[in-house]
Design a protein around this motif. Structure first.
Motif, PDB file in Angstrom:
ATOM      1  N   ALA B 208     -20.921  49.270 -46.966  1.00 39.37           N
ATOM      2  CA  ALA B 208     -21.138  50.598 -46.312  1.00 39.37           C
ATOM      3  C   ALA B 208     -20.503  51.729 -46.821  1.00 39.37           C
ATOM      4  CB  ALA B 208     -20.424  50.439 -44.865  1.00 39.37           C
ATOM      5  N   VAL B 209     -19.369  51.665 -47.401  1.00 38.79           N
ATOM      6  CA  VAL B 209     -18.709  52.670 -48.352  1.00 38.79           C
ATOM      7  C   VAL B 209     -19.700  53.145 -49.393  1.00 38.79           C
ATOM      8  CG1 VAL B 209     -16.736  53.097 -50.126  1.00 38.79           C
ATOM      9  CG2 VAL B 209     -16.256  52.019 -47.806  1.00 38.79           C
ATOM     10  N   THR B 210     -20.192  52.043 -50.096  1.00 38.35           N
ATOM     11  CA  THR B 210     -21.101  52.360 -51.275  1.00 38.35           C
ATOM     12  C   THR B 210     -22.475  53.269 -50.944  1.00 38.35           C
ATOM     13  OG1 THR B 210     -20.342  50.605 -52.453  1.00 38.35           O
ATOM     14  CG2 THR B 210     -22.302  51.531 -53.317  1.00 38.35           C
ATOM     15  N   GLU B 211     -23.060  52.743 -49.775  1.00 40.99           N
ATOM     16  CA  GLU B 211     -24.298  53.317 -49.330  1.00 40.99           C
ATOM     17  C   GLU B 211     -23.934  54.589 -48.738  1.00 40.99           C
ATOM     18  OE1 GLU B 211     -27.070  52.321 -50.002  1.00 40.99           O
ATOM     19  OE2 GLU B 211     -26.208  50.521 -51.116  1.00 40.99           O
ATOM     20  N   THR B 212     -22.871  54.882 -48.015  1.00 47.09           N
ATOM     21  CA  THR B 212     -22.552  55.970 -47.385  1.00 47.09           C
ATOM     22  C   THR B 212     -22.340  57.011 -48.382  1.00 47.09           C
ATOM     23  OG1 THR B 212     -21.190  55.183 -45.611  1.00 47.09           O
ATOM     24  CG2 THR B 212     -20.814  57.253 -45.905  1.00 47.09           C
ATOM     25  N   LYS B 213     -21.588  56.893 -49.582  1.00 44.53           N
ATOM     26  CA  LYS B 213     -21.602  57.763 -50.640  1.00 44.53           C
ATOM     27  C   LYS B 213     -22.761  58.200 -51.242  1.00 44.53           C
ATOM     28  CE  LYS B 213     -18.639  58.308 -54.890  1.00 44.53           C
ATOM     29  NZ  LYS B 213     -20.030  58.512 -55.908  1.00 44.53           N
ATOM     30  N   ARG B 214     -23.603  57.224 -51.277  1.00 43.40           N
ATOM     31  CA  ARG B 214     -25.121  57.345 -52.073  1.00 43.40           C
ATOM     32  C   ARG B 214     -25.735  58.259 -51.121  1.00 43.40           C
ATOM     33  NH1 ARG B 214     -26.633  53.681 -55.670  1.00 43.40           N
ATOM     34  NH2 ARG B 214     -25.961  51.818 -54.257  1.00 43.40           N
ATOM     35  N   TYR B 215     -25.390  57.986 -49.711  1.00 42.05           N
ATOM     36  CA  TYR B 215     -26.329  58.812 -48.925  1.00 42.05           C
ATOM     37  C   TYR B 215     -26.129  60.144 -48.981  1.00 42.05           C
ATOM     38  CZ  TYR B 215     -27.222  61.156 -44.093  1.00 42.05           C
ATOM     39  OH  TYR B 215     -27.638  61.878 -43.185  1.00 42.05           O
ATOM     40  N   TYR B 216     -24.689  60.867 -49.083  1.00 39.32           N
ATOM     41  CA  TYR B 216     -24.212  62.098 -49.203  1.00 39.32           C
ATOM     42  C   TYR B 216     -24.711  62.615 -50.702  1.00 39.32           C
ATOM     43  CZ  TYR B 216     -21.679  62.224 -45.090  1.00 39.32           C
ATOM     44  OH  TYR B 216     -21.681  62.043 -43.492  1.00 39.32           O
ATOM     45  N   ASP B 218     -27.267  61.562 -52.602  1.00 41.17           N
ATOM     46  CA  ASP B 218     -28.678  61.927 -52.538  1.00 41.17           C
ATOM     47  C   ASP B 218     -29.124  63.089 -51.869  1.00 41.17           C
ATOM     48  OD1 ASP B 218     -28.882  59.371 -53.824  1.00 41.17           O
ATOM     49  OD2 ASP B 218     -29.717  58.335 -52.391  1.00 41.17           O
ATOM     50  N   LEU B 219     -28.446  63.412 -50.667  1.00 39.40           N
ATOM     51  CA  LEU B 219     -28.668  64.759 -50.270  1.00 39.40           C
ATOM     52  C   LEU B 219     -28.149  65.935 -50.762  1.00 39.40           C
ATOM     53  CD1 LEU B 219     -28.394  63.522 -46.382  1.00 39.40           C
ATOM     54  CD2 LEU B 219     -30.535  63.958 -47.622  1.00 39.40           C
ATOM     55  N   GLY B 220     -27.273  65.658 -51.764  1.00 43.10           N
ATOM     56  CA  GLY B 220     -26.609  66.695 -52.510  1.00 43.10           C
ATOM     57  C   GLY B 220     -25.405  67.414 -51.442  1.00 43.10           C
ATOM     58  N   ARG B 221     -24.992  66.629 -50.461  1.00 44.56           N
ATOM     59  CA  ARG B 221     -24.040  67.284 -49.586  1.00 44.56           C
ATOM     60  C   ARG B 221     -22.683  66.630 -49.616  1.00 44.56           C
ATOM     61  NH1 ARG B 221     -26.802  65.457 -43.981  1.00 44.56           N
ATOM     62  NH2 ARG B 221     -24.493  65.578 -43.390  1.00 44.56           N
TER      63      ARG B 221
END
Lengths: 857, 329
Positions: B208-216, B218-221
């Motif tokens: 979840a940590v890795t995917e959360t980081k990737r989520y942000y 990818d959105l450039g947020r």
């Protein structure tokens, strides 16, 4: 009685009137109305109480506009007057401006002997003369006395000029104890305070500005110069100070300040010296020589000018002239470390880093307290890849001069080098931050070796091994490595065989193609090396972009509407002055335009004279020829004719776009409006028209990109792919376009093309594991085991959540490529994390059996 | 006391009949979208616990905002119900069992008053601290996936407890995406990185940590939530504990807590002494591999790899035998 009374009254009235005229003249002097001031001071009669002041200011007014002969005559005349002893120092200062240092010394000595009111200024002037002729120890003792004088007086009985003299002495002493710069500042501050609204106060302001600049504090330097220039926009010394400040901050406009100073005083030697340096920056050696000749004509003893003359002769490869100039400088001052520092600095400014380091070494040998020399030596050693010695010399420099922010930043950066991996290949050492070295190394090593093979063959040059490539994840770190400060606009730099880049993770640098950046900078390595670093900046940049264009579709700067606008408005620099476009851009975009324009010049030369002509040009530059001579000798044309030829080339190459640029904009705008209101079908016609009007344009707002998106939306994969291919051929940073192209080509069954697009995308953004995974699969289908391994390694390097799976896939890739040893290592790593990973266990058993015949190792 | 301690410290190769008790609480949504979203996440987790991990219904309690409108939901997620469920777990749980509590919803407050919004009175960290005190001989996994949950960690941190919060502090109040990835880790296949057929709390957390980081990214947020995990009782969370941590640091306990950990044990303890023996040998090999990994830095790379290969080959052979006996190959 009335008569007497009248006389007395007249006398009373007359005295203030004379004083008033001196005051008025002084105001004129301070406002830069030098001619009027001189005329007014000249009228003050000999018996006037203000006569001494008037004479000093008269001489000063005349000198300020370069009337040195008149100034000298006036000073000499004054010294023979009844208060003549008060003018010896003034005479000495005028004589010094002309390089008559022997006579100046006598004059200063007489001022001292006569206990003139400005004898402390004479004392400091004497010490400076001694220092400048190499009597360093004697001079330092003389400077040291000023501390006692200041402390003895408590500062209270000292005039503005005296306090300035104390400050100057402390500034010289700062070389032995950097804390003394603070004392210098204190004395300058008091001088400014005491001398508010006086010419002496203005002198102190300019001098403190110069000291701030010497101590790398450009903001305070500029405040000091500004304050003087606000009251007197014609102060030549303040103008030159301000010009140097602009150079220090890398801002344009230094040249116009120099010309302003020269307009006020056409015989101001420091202005000519700076003008020569500016010409050197532009590699305009003949102009530099003319400027320095003027400086030396005015002041043949100027050590600054002698040093710059030596540099000019050196940089045009005139070793006889260089040796003569050097000899002359050393005769004047056998311990002139600044001669070599200037040579080092000016050599480095035209990319001759090895020579710069050699000169800095000579400076260090002459003066073990020349912190600037240690700094120059260290910085240039770093540029040569000599990290350990470079660091040591920077540390020495910083210990002696703890104000140098460049060196501090660089030392701080060097401390972080422990966080980097060093990876060696056949011709390179790559320094990449540990966190991303595993990901980037396979690409950069492959690209580096490919570039090496191409360029060593093209340029018939073998760089001394190894080429050192440093990759920085922080743009600020890259910037510090390059110029010592954060804020550099570039993405990469080549010092020859040491290169530094922004890593693709340096997001503050914006989206960029790191592959083409590597290629570009490596091209410099070869064009610089093959010419002994004598290639002009514009040609080196032009060839680098030219090589990018030849390397891969889409790489390198390309034509834009703004570029063609600049061309139409005559805002591109002519070929004959192309370095201006890089070094003194007239507007912010001009540097970028110049890169592309320079590449077009190379295109034109290759087209009309053959690529061999480019190589012949490089050889001619190596021999020390000027651009004029190179064009005449190799291309059999003069620069003016070539300028016209280039103009014709531009009109021919961009005929359609130039004719239709306005309509192109209208159509693109129209299409964009339609797309914004979701009328995609209606947008196609104006987009097709815009594309026909400017077919070469592939920017992110190009009709090609919009068409590709519309066709993708429509499900017309073939047409979308065609547009995207065209876009990719002229756009190196559109990541989304490369991904879309790959997807479209996969749908069309063109797996090879799809792989090529993903490979291109990785040089824009290598951080998406899915892209590597897909590329690995495409490469496997295409039977390219080398690429499969590279991509599987990338997936592992990206620290995926499912690392064992990534390692397993890598092991499979190695095994399929016949590399069992690497396959074993990879599968062991997979099972180390996940001992019960069934697929990996199966693979391990197979590898184990193959390796041991079923026995344990 | 001695017995309890021994039970808690026993390695998984001891094969005791360890059970997991799972309480899922989805709080007030505040608007229908959130209510539905929280319910969907809770149901997904309850379903996977029952189906994939074969947990008995009696050990899976799901309390949701709207109560038992779905048969899979045990009742409304009121404070009274939450506390009653925990009291029941405390009564039924044996020493060495695992208690996993998963909170989904909106969080607020700070420090001891840090709380999850529930229908009726909210529940604070102070309330949970009181309720968790009953689990003296069990391992507790307290997973607070609400926004602003970070302040619960130091309040609830204690030995034998894994505390996971979706945020670093109570100041991170934006809607959490960590919750979706954490539930996805437990319900999907991607998080089982050690390939043992189960997802530990540590694996789910890291996924979840890795995917959360990737989520942000990818959105450039900018990332507005930073999850943390504590399981050494020091009241300090770790953002990215090592997946391979052996002991002595955050992650060591979370690595050993699974949904349905009992299922795995029961597999090994099936009524076949030959299979049980094979499992025992396999666990012993796994233990030796762990021991070897601890000595990695003292060995040359080649010597380590050779030793590792030997053990891994043995383990692979043993696993092959087990699969054959279980009819899986």
């Amino acid at each position: 009685m009335r008569g007497i009374c009248t006389v007395a009254l007249l006398a009373i009235v007359a005295a203030p009137a004379a004083a008033q005229s001196v005051d008025d003249a002084t105001e004129m002097l301070r406002a830069g109305k030098y001619q009027e001031a001189a005329a007014a001071f000249a009228k003050v009669p000999a018996g006037d109480a203000e006569w001494t002041t008037a004479q000093r200011y008269l001489v000063r007014s005349l000198a300020a506009v370069g009337k040195y002969d008149e100034a000298e005559s006036a000073a000499r005349r004054s010294t023979s007057g009844s208060s003549g002893a008060q003018l010896w120092n003034t005479l000495g200062e005028v004589l010094r401006l002309r390089g008559k240092n022997g006579e100046a010394e006598q004059a200063f000595a007489r001022a001292r002997t006569a206990h003139a009111s400005d004898s402390l200024t004479a004392d400091v002037n004497l010490a400076i003369l001694h220092y400048d002729r190499g009597d360093r120890d004697e001079a330092l003792k003389e400077f040291d006395r000023f501390i006692d004088i200041y402390n003895g007086s408590g500062g209270s009985s000292l005039t503005t000029a005296d306090l300035t003299a104390v400050a100057i002495a402390c500034r010289y002493l700062g070389a032995t104890n950097p804390q003394l710069f603070k004392d210098a500042l204190k004395a300058f501050d008091r001088a400014i305070q005491e001398g508010a609204d006086t010419p002496e106060g203005d002198d102190a302001r300019v001098a403190v500005g110069e000291m701030f600049l010497e101590k790398y504090n450009s903001a305070d330097a500029q405040s000091s110069f500004d304050e003087v220039l606000r009251a007197n926009p014609s102060d030549p010394r303040a103008l030159i100070g301000a010009a140097k400040r602009r150079l220090f901050d890398g801002l344009s406009g230094a040249d116009s300040l120099v010309w302003r100073a020269l307009k006020v005083n056409p015989s101001y030697a420091p202005a000519h010296v700076l003008a020569a340096e500016l010409h050197l920056d532009l590699e305009e050696y003949a102009d530099a020589q003319r400027a320095i000749d003027k400086a030396l004509q005015i002041n043949p003893a100027s050590s600054e000018a002698l040093a710059v003359r030596a540099a000019v002769r050196y940089l045009v490869n005139d070793m006889t002239g260089f040796e003569a100039a050097k000899r002359q400088a050393l005769v004047a001052n056998p311990r002139d470390a600044e001669l070599f520092n200037t040579l080092a600095e000016l050599s480095a400014r035209v990319r001759q880093y090895r020579e710069a380091a050699d000169f800095a070494k000579q400076a260090v040998a002459l003066d073990a307290k020349s912190w600037r020399a240690f700094g120059l030596l260290g910085m240039n050693e770093l540029r040569l890849g000599q990290i350990a010695t470079g660091k040591k010399n920077l540390e020495t420099s910083f210990t002696g001069d703890p104000y140098n922010v460049w060196i501090k930043n660089t030392l701080d950066l060097l401390d972080t080098f422990k966080n980097y991996d060093e990876i060696k290949t056949d011709h390179f050492v790559f320094m990449i931050e540990k966190d991303e070295s595993a990901l980037l190394e396979p690409y950069i090593a492959e690209l580096g070796e490919a570039a090496y093979a191409r360029f060593s063959s093209t340029y018939k040059y073998t760089p001394p091994p190894p080429i050192r490539i440093e990759v920085y994840r922080s743009h600020a770190d890259f910037s510090v490595r390059t110029v010592g400060l954060a804020g550099l606009g570039a993405l990469g730099v080549s010092f020859g065989t040491t290169l530094a880049f922004d890593s693709p993770a340096a997001k503050d640098a914006g989206p960029f193609n790191w592959g083409s950046t590597v290629w570009h900078e490596l091209a410099h390595t070869f064009t610089l090396g093959s010419t002994d670093h004598r290639i002009p900046r514009w040609l080196s940049e032009g060839l680098s972009v030219y090589e990018e264009h030849r390397a891969r579709p889409g790489w390198g700067f390309d034509v834009t509407p703004a570029f063609l606008d600049a061309y139409r408005k005559n805002k591109l620099v002519p070929v004959s002055r192309m370095n201006d476009g890089f070094m003194h851009p007239a507007y912010p975009e001009q540097v970028m335009f110049s890169y592309y324009q320079a590449s077009l010049v190379c295109d034109l030369i290759a087209r009309d004279y053959g690529e061999a002509a480019i190589q012949r040009m490089l050889q001619a530059y190596k021999a020390g020829q000027s651009t004029d001579d190179v064009f005449k000798g190799v291309l059999k044309t003069d620069l003016a004719t070539f300028d016209r030829k280039f103009d014709a080339y531009m009109r021919e190459k961009f005929a359609t776009a130039l004719a239709g640029l306005d309509e192109f904009r209208v159509k693109t705008r129209e299409a964009r409006a339609l797309m914004q209101s979701n009328q995609f079908d209606a947008a196609v016609a104006p987009l097709e028209r815009a594309k026909a009007l400017f077919p070469q344009y592939g920017g992110d707002d190009s009709p090609i990109w919009y068409l590709a998106q519309i066709y993708t939306k429509r499900g017309d994969t073939r047409r979308a792919a065609d547009e995207l291919k065209q876009l990719a051929a002229s756009n190196e940073t559109n990541y989304a376009a490369q991904i879309a192209l790959s997807t479209a080509l996969q749908k069309l069954g063109d797996n090879k093309g799809a792989a090529t697009a993903l490979d291109a995308a990785i040089y824009i953004n290598p951080f998406d594991p899915m892209i590597h995974q897909t590329l690995a699969e495409l490469a496997k289908a295409a039977g390219d085991p080398r690429m499969v391994i590279r991509e599987r390694r990338a997936v592992v390097a990206l620290a995926p959540v499912d690392r064992p799976e990534a390692l397993y896939q890598l092991a499979v890739a190695y095994r399929e490529a016949g590399d069992s040893a690497s396959a074993r290592r990879a599968v062991l790593r997979a099972l180390e994390d996940a001992p019960n990973f069934e697929k990996a266990q199966t693979l391990l058993l197979v590898i184990h059996d193959e390796r041991t015949g079923g026995k344990k190792p | 006391m001695v017995i309890a301690l021994l039970t808690l410290c026993a390695p998984r190769s001891a094969l005791h009949a360890q059970r997991t008790h799972l309480l899922i609480v989805s709080g007030l949504g505040g608007d229908p979208t959130y209510t539905a979203e929280f319910r969907a996440l809770g149901l997904a987790l309850a379903d996977v616990a029952r189906k994939k991990y074969a947990m008995p219904d009696s050990e899976v309690v799901y309390l949701a905002e709207e109560g038992a409108k779905d048969a899979r939901i045990s009742g409304p997620s009121t404070k009274v119900n939450v506390e009653a469920a925990l009291a029941r777990f405390a009564k039924n749980a044996a020493a060495g069992d695992e208690i996993v509590i998963v909170l989904i919803g909106h969080g607020s407050g700070s420090q001891e008053d840090s709380k999850i919004s529930l229908p009726g009175p909210d529940m604070s960290a102070r309330d949970f601290a009181k309720d968790l005190a009953a689990f003296k001989t069990q391992h507790v996994g307290f997973v607070n996936l609400t926004s602003a949950s970070g302040d619960m960690l130091p309040v609830l941190s204690a030995p034998n407890r894994v505390i996971i919060t979706a945020t670093k502090s109570s100041f991170e109040r934006n809607e959490s995406v960590f919750v979706k990835y954490f539930i996805a880790a437990l319900t999907g296949d991607g998080a089982d990185v050690d390939k043992d057929g189960r997802v530990s709390l540590l694996e789910a957390y890291r996924y979840a940590v890795t995917e959360t980081k990737r989520y942000y990214d990818d959105l450039g947020r900018l990332q507005t939530e930073h999850a943390q995990l504590d399981d050494d009782g020091d009241k300090k969370g770790t953002a990215e504990p090592d997946l391979r941590v052996a002991s002595g640091a955050d992650g060591a306990l979370a690595r050993r807590i699974f949904l349905g950990g009992g299922v795995y044990a029961s597999m090994a303890g099936a009524n076949d002494p030959r299979l049980a023996a094979l499992y025992k040998e396999r666990f012993a090999l796994e233990g030796r591999i762990d021991e070897l990994k601890k000595r990695k830095s003292t060995l040359s790379a080649d010597a380590y790899d050779d030793a590792l290969e030997n053990l891994l080959v043995d383990l692979a052979m043993k696993s092959k035998e087990i699969r054959a006996m279980e009819g899986r190959s």
